[in-house]
Design an enzyme around this catalytic site. Structure first.
Site, mmCIF file in Angstrom:
data_model
loop_
_atom_site.group_PDB
_atom_site.id
_atom_site.type_symbol
_atom_site.label_atom_id
_atom_site.label_comp_id
_atom_site.label_asym_id
_atom_site.label_seq_id
_atom_site.Cartn_x
_atom_site.Cartn_y
_atom_site.Cartn_z
ATOM 1 N N GLU A 843 1.016 -1.156 0.255
ATOM 2 C CA GLU A 843 -0.212 -0.464 0.119
ATOM 3 C C GLU A 843 1.256 1.559 -0.060
ATOM 4 O O GLU A 843 0.505 2.273 -0.695
ATOM 5 C CB GLU A 843 -0.854 0.054 1.085
ATOM 6 C CG GLU A 843 -1.974 0.903 0.879
ATOM 7 C CD GLU A 843 -2.442 1.214 1.966
ATOM 8 O OE1 GLU A 843 -2.507 0.120 2.823
ATOM 9 O OE2 GLU A 843 -3.423 2.472 2.840
ATOM 10 N N ARG A 921 -7.402 2.127 14.700
ATOM 11 C CA ARG A 921 -8.127 1.847 14.034
ATOM 12 C C ARG A 921 -8.315 1.224 15.114
ATOM 13 O O ARG A 921 -9.543 0.001 15.905
ATOM 14 C CB ARG A 921 -8.185 1.038 12.677
ATOM 15 C CG ARG A 921 -9.313 -0.077 12.087
ATOM 16 C CD ARG A 921 -9.157 -0.459 11.003
ATOM 17 N NE ARG A 921 -10.111 0.115 9.958
ATOM 18 C CZ ARG A 921 -10.595 -0.117 9.630
ATOM 19 N NH1 ARG A 921 -12.075 -0.818 10.445
ATOM 20 N NH2 ARG A 921 -11.708 1.058 8.487
ATOM 21 N N GLU A 1309 -10.915 -7.137 5.179
ATOM 22 C CA GLU A 1309 -10.853 -7.855 6.096
ATOM 23 C C GLU A 1309 -11.507 -8.829 7.310
ATOM 24 O O GLU A 1309 -10.885 -9.205 8.399
ATOM 25 C CB GLU A 1309 -9.658 -6.410 6.645
ATOM 26 C CG GLU A 1309 -9.439 -5.467 5.531
ATOM 27 C CD GLU A 1309 -8.720 -3.890 5.625
ATOM 28 O OE1 GLU A 1309 -8.041 -3.786 6.691
ATOM 29 O OE2 GLU A 1309 -9.601 -3.318 5.603
#
Ligand code: FAD
Ligand code: FES
Ligand code: FES
Length: 1373
Positions: A843, A921, A1309
């Site tokens: 990423e 997160r 995910e």
């Protein structure tokens, strides 16, 4: 001969060679085509050669024989038996010339879309067994080789066994096994009959009678276009045809030329003066050895190949001895077996099987032990080439066979160059670390393995990180002979030898002496253990670490041996004392039944394509090896290859960089450092806190200091190795704890979320109980199968820069490169066709390598390609963050959570990268699915001297939830109730406000949990486990259920946008381009389904070619599970625009097809191209107040797992995994189930197998800051035999999701965390073992729950000799 001068040696060798008529003509066949190998290629592997001649279906995944991506089939002809043999090998380790006279078949040779797919290829594609596809050709070739090498169809067990040397990081293996299962039967109707269905409408495999998706009717009918094309071309395959020799139009024959060909002794050369010899007679070999005493003998090259590639070993003279008949002896002799040193392990296995049957059990106890040990020796491809002599002469301290040769009393026959033969006992052969009793003028001729006598027992032991295809942590060979004396059975003689505990295999001499003459009795055990401790001492800082565990294993193995022998004697009625039945559990060897997978879903069809389980759009390309990855792209002329100059220190000032040696290295074209960067050297995805090339200070091992470019990859590497850097070392921070102590945090990363009043709650008496604890969460390597790769080239002499990259974020590459070169974004283009897995690792971290390569390309105005070797990739690109959490939980006696105070830290490494978002997160996820009225979560990102950690599937969510599940477990133990009960009591429900202010809507956790509980029959499962545990002292079973809730959206609001370009052509086909990257997750397939349904056309009319920054600008990375939602909606928007424009024409005429309509629109000058755009509505979060709605919706799931552990070794396997997930109305249930299974197995790796070992305070035997686990040899991801024996996946039915496209839900995910059910099931099993010893208190179990953690938590009298009951194995975090 050793006294000859080099020149004299040279002369003698030349004479000998001339006399013997050595040849330089090397011929191989590749896929039926004759190829004469030119001289000068002795340095090449088969893989390099294949890829150089354009056969790029065979992939480079690791280069060390550990992943199977490079598997090809080799056929050779045995002149004596007049038969051809076929076997799978790793092309990455096979020296090219070692295949002279053989036929190599690659994935391209067995089928393609033009000629027709081979059934192996077709089955794999149709069963959804290929996601990213990078591993796929390897699997195809392993299966193909198995079929061609067996006259009879293989059994299902053989199929699963044969795949142990092939790794897949995407699928979770189940669909691969299901695909190949059909070959486990001879019945031709398999290929022609339709599958039957069970009562639930599930397809039933005609081979096994079990549910499977290999012949799923839905797939066949819905993917008509793809399947018909191949079905038309090939005929059903019959096993009778695949007998290995027979010719048919499907199978390539063994080339007649090679059958008739007379082998010649070979003499060839390679780069840098390498010489390659292939003698055909022992005398030739001895002569060569006399001329070149330092010549490296080579058989399988599985050891030498790794030494040359990764340990910089260089051998000038190589002698391939695999054609010397005297070294291939396999003979039954009067006093035992004679095994030639060049005998390959697979051949030895077959031979031993026969001998055991022929000679019976008394004489073959040693043979049986060796055969059992060979089952766990490497994978099929390695066993097919690796030799007995190669293993012995390498003298690795962890060799699996050497302790057995020693214990069995084997003797080695050694010959010198003058034909003198001497015999030495195996036990005297190993002198020191990789030092053996072999002079330079000697070689090992054969091994003599004696028969065993009556009442003589031999047993093998091995404990590794992973059961299959792994090297041992500790292994052993033990032998005892019992004889009767004065009515008692006493030990006549005994051998106990351990591997993996010292530089050489160690004999437990004191123990042997003590036991000899003694009556075999459990009373001896205590004293024996004491002596073993003395015999096998392991120093605190012993290489390999895990000293307490390895020491415990030595005793555990002996205990097992003792019980085994006692049991054998009991069976024969020779011992009076009956062994307690519960003890039998210590000696049952692990046998793995065949895996059974079931999938349960409803398909809600929407239009022509949405809702159907269609196969991955590139599956056919992937199974045939036709799919191109970045490294497969043909390079433009003049391309240079890059290698990085990397920091070797965790924290240091660079004093000087000396490139003088590098500059004179062959092929060198340039070295580029920070001073050479034309634009900005500072970069980063969020803040620019890292340098492309370190200029002054390095902050981790593996940080890029420079880039070398040369004419070949090998030359670039060699030159990079010659760049000499001097450093002045600075103190390094090498763990989260050190960072906390030193206050070493990334700036502005302090975060807090709060709901209710936690402080007040703990002070008041609302909590009946308060517990405190600490959770360590281990990191994880992405281990995408395709290493990082970029090809970059200048256009118009650097006015523009273009690149093809293996990345999840082409736009990040565009940005990094533009900044580095000082170019506007509009002049930099990045394209990505597909990537071989990313999982977050591509990423952001991939962009810096592209930037580094672009500097060289720009400055030299030449194309530059950079491909990271697996070890460099692993040590430089960052991993899943490790976390440390400190919790304080207050709760009522009834089990209701009242308050949670949580502090969490993640290990950011040396740059911020995405670490803050990952932390955030984790903080959002730290309630998992539990309703907590008073909660405070604070967090901070630690700065450490490790490579920057980064995104990885789940992005902090799994870490946050794992912490939650740990304190829930702790609560349950305190309350003496089951964790599942406590979880249920505290579930969140509709309408509550979460700790970050989001209102919980459409909550389905209760339905998911209830369906799972019924499906796994939890109450019965608990009873069964309890009953098993009551009857087995040394094996325990455990179960657990774990829920999950995963928020869908990027938590950075601006990233929740997506663009797409849809183009309709006049033939009615549609080209879609969008900002998302296809990395195996099936994004392109799902998005194409959306487009197909939108235009009411078949899926085959829609095509997605690649992702490109010049088609769709400013795309967010393909991440956060949100891509189908985002790009599906953007594409729908574009399709609707085009449909609206077409509508007036459509309503006017009666068009028979979409093509006709498109043509009519064109004639009417209607614009048939549209740009679609989508933003996720109603989301946003304000960290200033800690409140908002960061997520669009949640994906829910629950999993049940049952495991069995061996409490004496820490070995475990997952018996059952049962998963229920709510995915709304799935756009493609087959792809979604593939995501669930793949995520679960990847999660299983994180939870229970994959351990990163860094040089830190806990691992002093590793150089500070270095990564020890930097390849598949030392870092073990789950293999095919680690998946649950029963693996069931169900999708919750009838729950449309109002918040996403076509009522679907995101999937990538969310399932990952469910694998923690395996961790908690292991913990449950350990708890049962501990209870036997009276330990019922809470104990920590860190992930991964490796054999070390399991064994050491199962405290017993053995572990207590080495560690306290509170011992917690060390973890790099
Ligand atoms: C992926 C992988 C997995 C592995 N797994 C295991 C495992 O589970 N257990 C284990 O024990 N090992 C394992 N190994 C190590 C290795 O495969 C074995 O040691 C193997 O048996 C070596 O045989 P080879 O023929 O490939 O040796 P080569 O690499 O060809 O040779 C090895 C060495 O032996 C010398 N040699 C060979 N024959 C003779 C001879 N006749 N006389 C004198 N010297 C000789 C060579 O000169 C060389 O130094 C693994 C290796 C890999 C790459
Ligand atoms: S590339 Fe050969 S095994 Fe990995
Ligand atoms: S499909 Fe196997 S690694 Fe991706």
């Amino acid at each position: 001969m050793g006294s000859l001068t080099a020149a004299a040696e040279e002369g003698t060798a030349a004479t000998a060679i001339a006399a013997e008529d050595w040849s330089a003509e090397a011929v191989i066949y590749v896929n039926g085509v004759r190829r004469v190998l030119p001289d000068g290629l002795a340095h090449l592997t088969l893989l390099q050669y294949l890829r150089d001649i354009g056969l790029r279906g065979t992939k480079l995944g690791c280069g060390e024989g550990g992943c199977g991506a490079c598997t090809v089939m080799v056929s050779c002809y045995d002149q004596i038996t007049k038969k051809s043999e076929h076997f799978a090998i790793n092309a990455c380790l096979a020296p090219l010339y070692s295949l002279e006279g053989m036929h190599i078949i690659t994935v391209e040779g067995i089928g393609d879309r033009q000629r027709g797919l081979h059934p192996v290829q077709e089955c794999l594609a149709k069963a959804h067994g290929s996601q990213c596809g990078f591993c796929t050709p390897g699997f195809v070739m392993s299966m193909y080789a198995l079929l061609r090498s067996s006259k009879d169809p293989p059994t299902e067990e053989q199929i699963e066994d044969s795949l142990a040397g092939n790794l897949c990081r995407c699928t979770g293996y189940r669909p691969i096994i299901d695909a190949f299962r059909v070959f486990a039967k001879t019945d031709d109707s398999l290929y022609t009959d339709s599958p039957s269905e069970n009562a639930n409408g599930q397809a039933i495999c005609p081979s096994t009678g079990k549910p499977c998706s290999c012949r799923n009717e839905t797939d066949v009918s819905t993917n008509e276009s793809l399947l018909l094309s191949s079905a038309k071309i090939y005929l059903p395959c019959s096993y009778n045809e695949i007998d290995g020799n027979a010719y048919n139009e499907k199978e390539l024959i063994f080339p007649p030329e090679l059958q008739l060909r007379k082998f010649m002794p070979l003499k060839l050369n390679g780069f840098n003066g390498i010489r390659w010899y292939r003698p055909l007679k022992l005398q030739q070999l001895l002569h060569l050895k006399s001329c070149y005493p330092d010549a490296k003998l080579i058989i399988g090259n599985s050891e030498v190949g790794v030494e040359t590639k990764f340990k910089n070993a260089q051998y000038k003279v190589m002698v391939s001895v695999s054609h010397v008949p005297e070294l291939h002896t396999l003979k039954v002799e009067e006093d035992g077996l004679r095994i030639g040193s060049a005998v390959r392990l697979a051949r030895l296995q077959n031979f031993l099987k026969k001998v055991i049957i022929e000679r019976g059990s008394d004489e073959t106890s040693s043979c049986q032990a060796i055969l059992r040990q060979l089952k766990w020796f490497a994978g099929t491809q390695i066993r097919n080439v690796a030799s007995v002599g190669g293993n012995i002469c390498t003298a690795s301290p962890i060799s699996d066979l050497n302790p057995l040769w020693m214990a069995t009393g084997a003797k080695f026959q050694i010959i010198d160059v003058n034909n003198n033969v001497r015999i030495t006992a195996a036990k005297d052969f190993f002198l020191g670390y990789r030092k053996i009793d072999l002079k330079p003028d000697e070689l090992l001729l054969s091994v003599m393995l004696p028969w065993t006598r009556q009442f003589e027992y031999v047993k093998e032991f091995k404990q590794a990180h992973r059961r299959e295809d792994d090297i041992a942590l500790v292994n052993a060979g033990m032998r005892v002979h019992i004889r009767e004396a004065e009515g008692k059975w006493i030990v006549s003689d005994v051998s106990i030898v351990y591997g993996g505990v010292a530089a050489v295999p160690l004999t437990a001499t004191k123990t042997e002496n003590f036991l000899t003459g003694k009556k075999l009795d459990s009373g001896l055990l205590d004293e024996t253990f004491g002596l073993l401790k003395e015999d096998i001492p392991l120093a605190e800082n012993a290489p390999g670490g895990m000293v307490e565990f390895r020491s415990s294993l030595t005793l555990s193995f002996f205990f097992k041996f003792f019980l085994y022998v006692t049991h054998e004697m009991n069976i024969k009625g020779l011992l009076k004392d009956e062994m307690h039945a519960a003890n039998l559990s210590a000696i049952q060897s692990y046998t793995r039944p065949v895996t059974v997978g079931t999938q349960d879903y409803e398909s809600v069809r929407q239009g022509t394509a949405v809702g159907q389980p269609m196969i991955h759009m590139s599956a056919m390309l992937q199974v045939t090896g036709e799919a191109e990855y970045t490294d497969d792209t043909p390079t433009p002329p003049n391309t240079l290859h890059a290698a990085l100059v990397l920091s070797k220190k965790p924290h240091a000032r660079i004093l000087s960089i000396d490139d003088s040696l590098a500059k004179s290295s062959p092929g060198f074209a340039g070295l580029f450092l920070s001073k050479d960067v034309p634009g900005a050297n500072h970069t980063g995805p969020i803040i620019h806190d890292e340098e492309i090339f370190a200029s002054d200070i390095v902050t981790c091992v593996g940080q890029i200091i420079g880039i070398v470019v040369a004419d070949t990859h090998d030359n670039a590497k060699a030159a990079a190795n010659k760049v000499n850097i001097e450093y002045s070392e600075l103190p390094a921070i090498l763990s989260i704890e050190e960072a906390i102590k030193a206050g070493s945090f990334h700036p502005n990363t302090n975060r807090c979320l709060e709901k209710g009043d936690v402080g007040e709650c703990f002070l008041s008496n609302t909590c009946d109980k308060i517990i405190e604890g600490e959770v360590q969460v281990g990191g994880q390597e992405h281990f995408y199968m395709e290493p990082q790769c970029t090809l970059v080239w200048p256009v118009d002499s650097g006015n523009e820069i273009h690149m093809i990259s293996s990345t999840q974020a082409p736009q990040k590459h565009q940005k990094y490169v533009a900044y580095a070169l000082g170019l506007p974004l509009s002049k930099v283009v990045c394209k990505t066709k597909r990537i071989g897995g990313g999982f977050g690792g591509k990423e952001t971290r991939s962009a810096i390598f592209a930037a580094a390569a672009s500097v060289a390309s720009y400055c030299l105005r030449r194309p530059v390609k950079i491909v990271l070797d697996r070890d460099i990739d692993m040590m430089t690109t960052g991993q899943r963050h490790s976390f440390l959490a400190k919790y304080k939980v207050g709760f009522t006696n009834g089990g209701k959570i009242v308050a949670l105070d949580l502090e969490i830290y993640n290990n950011g490494g040396n740059s911020l990268d995405l670490s803050l978002s990952v932390l955030e997160r984790a903080m959002f996820s730290s309630d998992n699915v539990y309703d907590i009225s008073n909660i405070r979560v604070s967090g901070q990102v630690c700065f450490t001297n490790f490579p920057s950690n980064t995104a990885f599937r789940g992005f902090g969510g799994p870490q946050g939830m794992l912490i939650a599940e740990n304190w829930i477990q702790h609560m349950a133990t305190e309350l003496k109730r089951s964790p599942e009960e406590i979880k249920e009591l505290n579930f969140q429900s509709e309408g509550i406000v979460l700790h970050y202010g989001q209102l919980l809507q459409n909550c389905t956790i209760h339905s998911v949990w209830d369906e799972l509980k019924a499906s796994c029959n939890f109450v019965e499962a608990r009873k069964d486990v309890n009953s098993f545990n009551g009857n087995n002292r040394w094996r325990k079973r455990g179960i657990a259920m774990v829920p999950t809730k995963f928020g869908i959206s990027f938590t950075a609001k601006f990233m929740n946008q997506a663009g797409a370009l849809v183009q309709v052509y006049t033939d009615g086909t549609v080209l879609v381009t969008h900002g998302g990257v296809e990395m195996g997750q099936g994004l392109h397939t799902k998005v194409a389904q959306v487009a197909a349904s939108s235009f009411s056309i078949p899926l085959s009319s829609v095509f997605i070619s690649e992702t490109s920054t010049d088609k769709v600008p400013n795309a967010s990375p393909t991440a956060a599970s949100a891509s189908s939602d985002l790009y599906g909606a953007a594409v729908l928007d574009a399709c609707q625009q085009i449909k609206a424009r077409m509508e007036p024409i459509a309503s006017r005429g009666n068009h028979k097809s979409f093509a006709e309509l498109a043509q009519a629109c064109y004639m009417e000058r209607v614009d048939l191209s549209a740009h679609g755009f989508y933003i996720t509505p109603d989301i946003g979060f304000d960290w200033m107040v800690g409140k908002g709605t960061p997520f669009n919706y949640f994906t829910y799931g629950s999993a049940f797992a049952e495991v069995e552990i061996d409490t004496l070794t820490g070995d475990f396997h997952t018996r059952t995994a049962d998963i229920v997930m709510d995915l709304g109305y799935s756009i493609n249930p087959a792809i979604d189930i593939g995501q669930i299974e793949g995520a679960f197995i990847q999660g299983l790796g994180w939870a229970a197998m994959e351990e990163l070992k860094w040089g830190d305070d806990n691992h002093k035997w590793i150089r500070p800051g270095h990564l020890f686990t930097c390849g598949p040899g030392s870092y073990k991801i789950p293999s095919v035999n680690d998946i649950p024996l029963k693996f069931k996946v169900s999708l919750l039915k009838g729950v449309p999701n109002p918040k996403a496209i076509h009522s679907s839900k995101a999937v990538g995910e969310p399932p990952f965390f469910l694998a923690s059910a395996v961790l908690f099931a292991i913990k449950d099993a350990i708890a049962a073992a501990r209870a036997e010893e009276g330990h019922v208190d809470w104990f920590p179990l860190d992930n991964p729950a490796t054999p070390e953690r399991i064994r050491m938590a199962c405290v017993d009298s053995i572990t207590k000799k080495f560690a306290s009951v509170y011992y917690r194995p060390k973890l790099s975090i």
